[in-house]
Design a protein around this motif. Structure first.
Motif, PDB file in Angstrom:
ATOM      1  N   GLY A 166      65.415   8.830  58.102  1.00 14.68           N
ATOM      2  CA  GLY A 166      63.976   9.061  57.980  1.00 14.68           C
ATOM      3  C   GLY A 166      63.484  10.016  59.053  1.00 14.68           C
ATOM      4  N   LYS A 167      62.454  10.783  58.730  1.00 17.81           N
ATOM      5  CA  LYS A 167      61.910  11.736  59.693  1.00 17.81           C
ATOM      6  C   LYS A 167      61.052  11.008  60.722  1.00 17.81           C
ATOM      7  CE  LYS A 167      62.026  15.602  56.461  1.00 17.81           C
ATOM      8  NZ  LYS A 167      61.242  16.634  55.732  1.00 17.81           N
ATOM      9  N   PRO A 168      61.155  11.412  62.005  1.00 19.23           N
ATOM     10  CA  PRO A 168      60.446  10.699  63.071  1.00 19.23           C
ATOM     11  C   PRO A 168      58.958  10.536  62.791  1.00 19.23           C
ATOM     12  CG  PRO A 168      61.974  12.278  64.008  1.00 19.23           C
ATOM     13  CD  PRO A 168      61.966  12.520  62.531  1.00 19.23           C
ATOM     14  N   PHE A 169      58.495   9.312  62.887  1.00 20.33           N
ATOM     15  CA  PHE A 169      57.088   8.924  62.793  1.00 20.33           C
ATOM     16  C   PHE A 169      56.475   9.149  61.407  1.00 20.33           C
ATOM     17  CE2 PHE A 169      57.684  10.385  67.284  1.00 20.33           C
ATOM     18  CZ  PHE A 169      57.623   9.135  67.874  1.00 20.33           C
ATOM     19  N   ALA A 170      57.298   9.422  60.398  1.00 22.15           N
ATOM     20  CA  ALA A 170      56.758   9.712  59.063  1.00 22.15           C
ATOM     21  C   ALA A 170      56.514   8.454  58.237  1.00 22.15           C
ATOM     22  CB  ALA A 170      57.692  10.655  58.308  1.00 22.15           C
ATOM     23  N   GLY A 171      56.824   7.273  58.777  1.00 24.81           N
ATOM     24  CA  GLY A 171      56.536   6.021  58.090  1.00 24.81           C
ATOM     25  C   GLY A 171      57.570   5.674  57.037  1.00 24.81           C
ATOM     26  N   GLY A 172      57.249   4.644  56.261  1.00 23.58           N
ATOM     27  CA  GLY A 172      58.142   4.209  55.189  1.00 23.58           C
ATOM     28  C   GLY A 172      59.081   3.092  55.576  1.00 23.58           C
ATOM     29  N   TYR A 173      59.000   2.609  56.820  1.00 25.85           N
ATOM     30  CA  TYR A 173      59.837   1.491  57.257  1.00 25.85           C
ATOM     31  C   TYR A 173      59.290   0.197  56.659  1.00 25.85           C
ATOM     32  CZ  TYR A 173      62.253  -1.657  60.552  1.00 25.85           C
ATOM     33  OH  TYR A 173      63.024  -2.646  61.117  1.00 25.85           O
ATOM     34  N   GLU A 174      60.178  -0.647  56.136  1.00 28.63           N
ATOM     35  CA  GLU A 174      59.754  -1.903  55.517  1.00 28.63           C
ATOM     36  C   GLU A 174      59.757  -3.036  56.548  1.00 28.63           C
ATOM     37  OE1 GLU A 174      62.094  -2.896  52.132  1.00 28.63           O
ATOM     38  OE2 GLU A 174      61.878  -0.930  51.193  1.00 28.63           O
ATOM     39  N   ILE A 175      58.621  -3.667  56.714  1.00 29.98           N
ATOM     40  CA  ILE A 175      58.516  -4.853  57.568  1.00 29.98           C
ATOM     41  C   ILE A 175      58.371  -6.054  56.653  1.00 29.98           C
ATOM     42  CG2 ILE A 175      57.156  -6.046  59.320  1.00 29.98           C
ATOM     43  CD1 ILE A 175      56.301  -3.346  60.388  1.00 29.98           C
ATOM     44  N   HIS A 176      59.372  -6.923  56.673  1.00 33.68           N
ATOM     45  CA  HIS A 176      59.367  -8.085  55.795  1.00 33.68           C
ATOM     46  C   HIS A 176      58.659  -9.239  56.493  1.00 33.68           C
ATOM     47  CE1 HIS A 176      62.004  -6.024  53.000  1.00 33.68           C
ATOM     48  NE2 HIS A 176      62.760  -5.677  54.025  1.00 33.68           N
ATOM     49  N   SER A 177      57.372  -9.349  56.229  1.00 36.03           N
ATOM     50  CA  SER A 177      56.564 -10.419  56.832  1.00 36.03           C
ATOM     51  C   SER A 177      56.566 -11.641  55.924  1.00 36.03           C
ATOM     52  CB  SER A 177      55.129  -9.922  57.038  1.00 36.03           C
ATOM     53  OG  SER A 177      54.405  -9.997  55.817  1.00 36.03           O
ATOM     54  N   PRO A 178      56.156 -12.805  56.447  1.00 34.56           N
ATOM     55  CA  PRO A 178      56.071 -14.001  55.594  1.00 34.56           C
ATOM     56  C   PRO A 178      55.096 -13.836  54.435  1.00 34.56           C
ATOM     57  CG  PRO A 178      55.994 -14.598  57.912  1.00 34.56           C
ATOM     58  CD  PRO A 178      55.873 -13.109  57.849  1.00 34.56           C
ATOM     59  N   MET A 179      54.164 -12.885  54.547  1.00 31.88           N
ATOM     60  CA  MET A 179      53.166 -12.670  53.505  1.00 31.88           C
ATOM     61  C   MET A 179      53.613 -11.643  52.467  1.00 31.88           C
ATOM     62  SD  MET A 179      51.347 -14.807  54.921  1.00 31.88           S
ATOM     63  CE  MET A 179      51.314 -15.486  56.570  1.00 31.88           C
ATOM     64  N   GLY A 180      54.706 -10.950  52.736  1.00 30.60           N
ATOM     65  CA  GLY A 180      55.176  -9.905  51.838  1.00 30.60           C
ATOM     66  C   GLY A 180      55.616  -8.686  52.626  1.00 30.60           C
ATOM     67  N   THR A 181      56.035  -7.659  51.923  1.00 36.25           N
ATOM     68  CA  THR A 181      56.541  -6.452  52.573  1.00 36.25           C
ATOM     69  C   THR A 181      55.394  -5.524  52.959  1.00 36.25           C
ATOM     70  OG1 THR A 181      58.608  -6.572  51.324  1.00 36.25           O
ATOM     71  CG2 THR A 181      58.059  -4.458  52.331  1.00 36.25           C
ATOM     72  N   ILE A 182      55.394  -5.114  54.210  1.00 43.12           N
ATOM     73  CA  ILE A 182      54.406  -4.181  54.735  1.00 43.12           C
ATOM     74  C   ILE A 182      55.120  -2.874  55.052  1.00 43.12           C
ATOM     75  CG2 ILE A 182      52.784  -3.718  56.620  1.00 43.12           C
ATOM     76  CD1 ILE A 182      52.423  -6.760  56.865  1.00 43.12           C
ATOM     77  N   TYR A 183      54.582  -1.765  54.561  1.00 39.49           N
ATOM     78  CA  TYR A 183      55.189  -0.455  54.801  1.00 39.49           C
ATOM     79  C   TYR A 183      54.434   0.265  55.916  1.00 39.49           C
ATOM     80  CZ  TYR A 183      57.603  -1.187  50.374  1.00 39.49           C
ATOM     81  OH  TYR A 183      58.383  -1.696  49.368  1.00 39.49           O
ATOM     82  N   THR A 184      55.170   0.758  56.888  1.00 39.01           N
ATOM     83  CA  THR A 184      54.527   1.480  57.979  1.00 39.01           C
ATOM     84  C   THR A 184      54.099   2.866  57.506  1.00 39.01           C
ATOM     85  OG1 THR A 184      56.641   2.362  58.806  1.00 39.01           O
ATOM     86  CG2 THR A 184      55.891   0.260  59.701  1.00 39.01           C
ATOM     87  N   THR A 185      53.112   3.415  58.189  1.00 41.29           N
ATOM     88  CA  THR A 185      52.478   4.649  57.736  1.00 41.29           C
ATOM     89  C   THR A 185      52.933   5.868  58.525  1.00 41.29           C
ATOM     90  OG1 THR A 185      50.617   4.190  59.201  1.00 41.29           O
ATOM     91  CG2 THR A 185      50.430   3.457  56.923  1.00 41.29           C
ATOM     92  N   ASN A 186      52.617   7.012  57.974  1.00 36.32           N
ATOM     93  CA  ASN A 186      52.891   8.305  58.595  1.00 36.32           C
ATOM     94  C   ASN A 186      51.919   8.480  59.762  1.00 36.32           C
ATOM     95  OD1 ASN A 186      52.948  11.096  59.198  1.00 36.32           O
ATOM     96  ND2 ASN A 186      53.463  11.635  57.096  1.00 36.32           N
TER      97      ASN A 186
END
Length: 470
Positions: A53-73
């Motif tokens: 992935g390109k630095p700081f461009a987002g798209g990382y999946e954080i699997h929280s107890p409430m569901g998947t949260i995608y980080t932003t650009n």
């Protein structure tokens, strides 16, 4: 007269050049400071997608107890990133978790810790992201949590309960090193975000600081100064070594989210900051789990698995890998050695005197088998293959992983801990489901029922009032 004018013009030009050079140097220094802050805050680990992935461009999946949260650009892209943010908008997003459009961020973005960052660091961070980071024109992946967690407005109420926006204030009774460590652990470095347990509403349990908690399928251990449950029996040098390299022989090895923190953040921090973190942790409030009877790194001893397997089956027998010892021999002993002592240089660590096998929570042992270990420190790449879905070594089922875990715990770690196939299945699915998440399917019907009851009550009161008037 002409000569004098020439000298004056040259002097003015020289003064202007000096002023420009000074301004450029100041800006460059701000960008460097901002990069150091971004490194301490571990921004890249969460805002960069793994595997290219390109630095700081987002798209990382954080699997929280409430569901998947995608980080932003968060590159300075004007279309997809933060290129149009004013400094005030940037600071509000980082410290308060509120976007420029007024929508609330989820606390997977650790603004509850960043809220304590200094104005100077926030300014430098803004300058770095707007001027020191390359813009990436990559669209964001929309986070779509199930109702009612999809209602970001609810985070405003959550923030009222759990967001402490008090700026960090140095404790004058403590040393400068302690205060710097406190600022990094509870502010920019946000160690407290993962290592402090959460309550039913996912708020930090503030009376148990750094006492440990689950983060997806991994367990962020107790890092308070308690010598049994925490890191009180680690030396300062051992803590610094672990933060910088991700491993300390006879103690622990970084995996999961901690491996990412070492790889993307901690290894690049100055020795003085790493020592400040270690010093603060060594002098933090001790929190003891009453179930812990001895330090996690003091369990176990060498036990040779082969001695119990020799002669157990005929030489040409099939399907003999049917228990924990046989599975350990077949899948683990080649790297960790038949007696569990690891390689001579501990690149493959010992399984005894190892916090992953000695803790009262076996999640990190199970997850290391499920997901492997992968971290890059300098030119040294540490890799343990995963044995979960997609393994190129051998995909093991839940019962097989439970059998290996129990063999390891019985012989090299905390024998009082038992792992079931169900325990493995929970971690394979992303980690324990909190009570709040379990209640999610019933929340919408409950809200509808509540509205109906309210309407019925209003109608009844209206009818009763009309009857009285009549």
């Amino acid at each position: 007269m002409k000569t004098l004018l020439t000298v004056c013009l040259l002097s003015a030009a020289s003064a202007g050049f000096t002023a420009c050079a000074t301004a450029d140097e100041t800006q460059a220094a701000l960008i460097r400071q901002g990069q150091e802050v971004a490194t301490a805050a571990d921004c890249q680990a969460c805002h960069t997608a793994p595997e290219g992935g390109k630095p700081f461009a987002g798209g990382y999946e954080i699997h929280s107890p409430m569901g998947t949260i995608y980080t932003t650009n968060i590159t300075p892209s004007k279309q997809f990133g933060i290129g149009n943010y004013t400094e005030e908008q940037f600071v509000r997003a980082v410290r308060e978790g509120v976007r420029p459009d007024g929508a609330n961020l989820y606390p997977a973005m650790p603004y509850t810790s960043y809220s304590h960052m200094s104005d100077a660091d926030m300014h430098a961070l803004y300058v770095y992201f707007l001027q020191g980071v390359k813009p990436v024109e990559q669209p964001n992946v929309e986070t779509a949590l199930p109702f009612p967690f999809s209602m970001r407005i609810a985070m405003a109420g959550w923030n009222m309960m759990y967001l402490d926006s008090t700026p960090f204030k140095p404790d004058t009774s403590k040393s400068e090193q302690w205060n710097r460590g406190a600022y990094l652990v509870n502010g920019a470095g946000h160690c407290d975000t993962c290592h402090t347990p959460r309550n039913l509403m996912m708020g930090s349990v503030t009376d148990q600081p750094l006492a440990g908690g689950m983060v997806g399928p991994w367990y962020a251990p107790n890092i308070s100064s308690d010598p049994v449950s925490g890191i009180g029996n680690w030396s300062q040098a051992q803590l610094v070594e672990y933060l910088k390299t991700g491993r300390t022989a006879g103690k622990n090895q970084a995996a999961g989210g901690m491996a990412e923190a070492v790889q993307n953040s901690l290894q690049y921090m100055s020795d003085s900051d790493l020592n400040a973190i270690a010093f603060y942790l060594k002098n933090s409030t001790p929190v003891r789990d009453p179930r812990d009877t001895q330090a996690a790194d003091t369990f176990g001893k060498p036990v040779n698995v082969e001695e119990g397997l020799r002669g157990a089956h005929p030489f040409n027998a099939n399907k003999t890998i049917d228990n924990g010892a046989a599975l350990f021999s077949g899948y683990c002993a080649s790297c960790h050695q038949p007696d569990g002592s690891g390689s001579e240089n501990q690149a493959y660590p010992s399984l005894f005197n190892n916090t992953a096998t000695g803790m009262g929570n076996a999640s990190n042992l199970i997850s290391a088998i499920l997901y492997g270990v992968d971290r890059q420190v300098g030119d040294h790449h540490v890799l343990m293959p995963k044995f979960g879905v997609g393994s190129y070594v051998g995909q093991l089922d839940d019962q097989q992983i439970a059998d290996i875990s129990n063999y390891v715990l019985k012989n090299y770690g905390n024998a009082a801990i038992q792992v079931s196939a169900h325990d493995v299945a929970v971690l394979r699915a992303g980690g324990p489901v909190t009570l709040l998440a379990k209640l999610q399917p019933f929340m919408a019907p409950a809200m509808v029922a509540g509205v109906i009851v309210l309407l019925v009550l209003i109608f009844w009161l209206g009818r009763k009032r009309k009857t009285k008037v009549a």
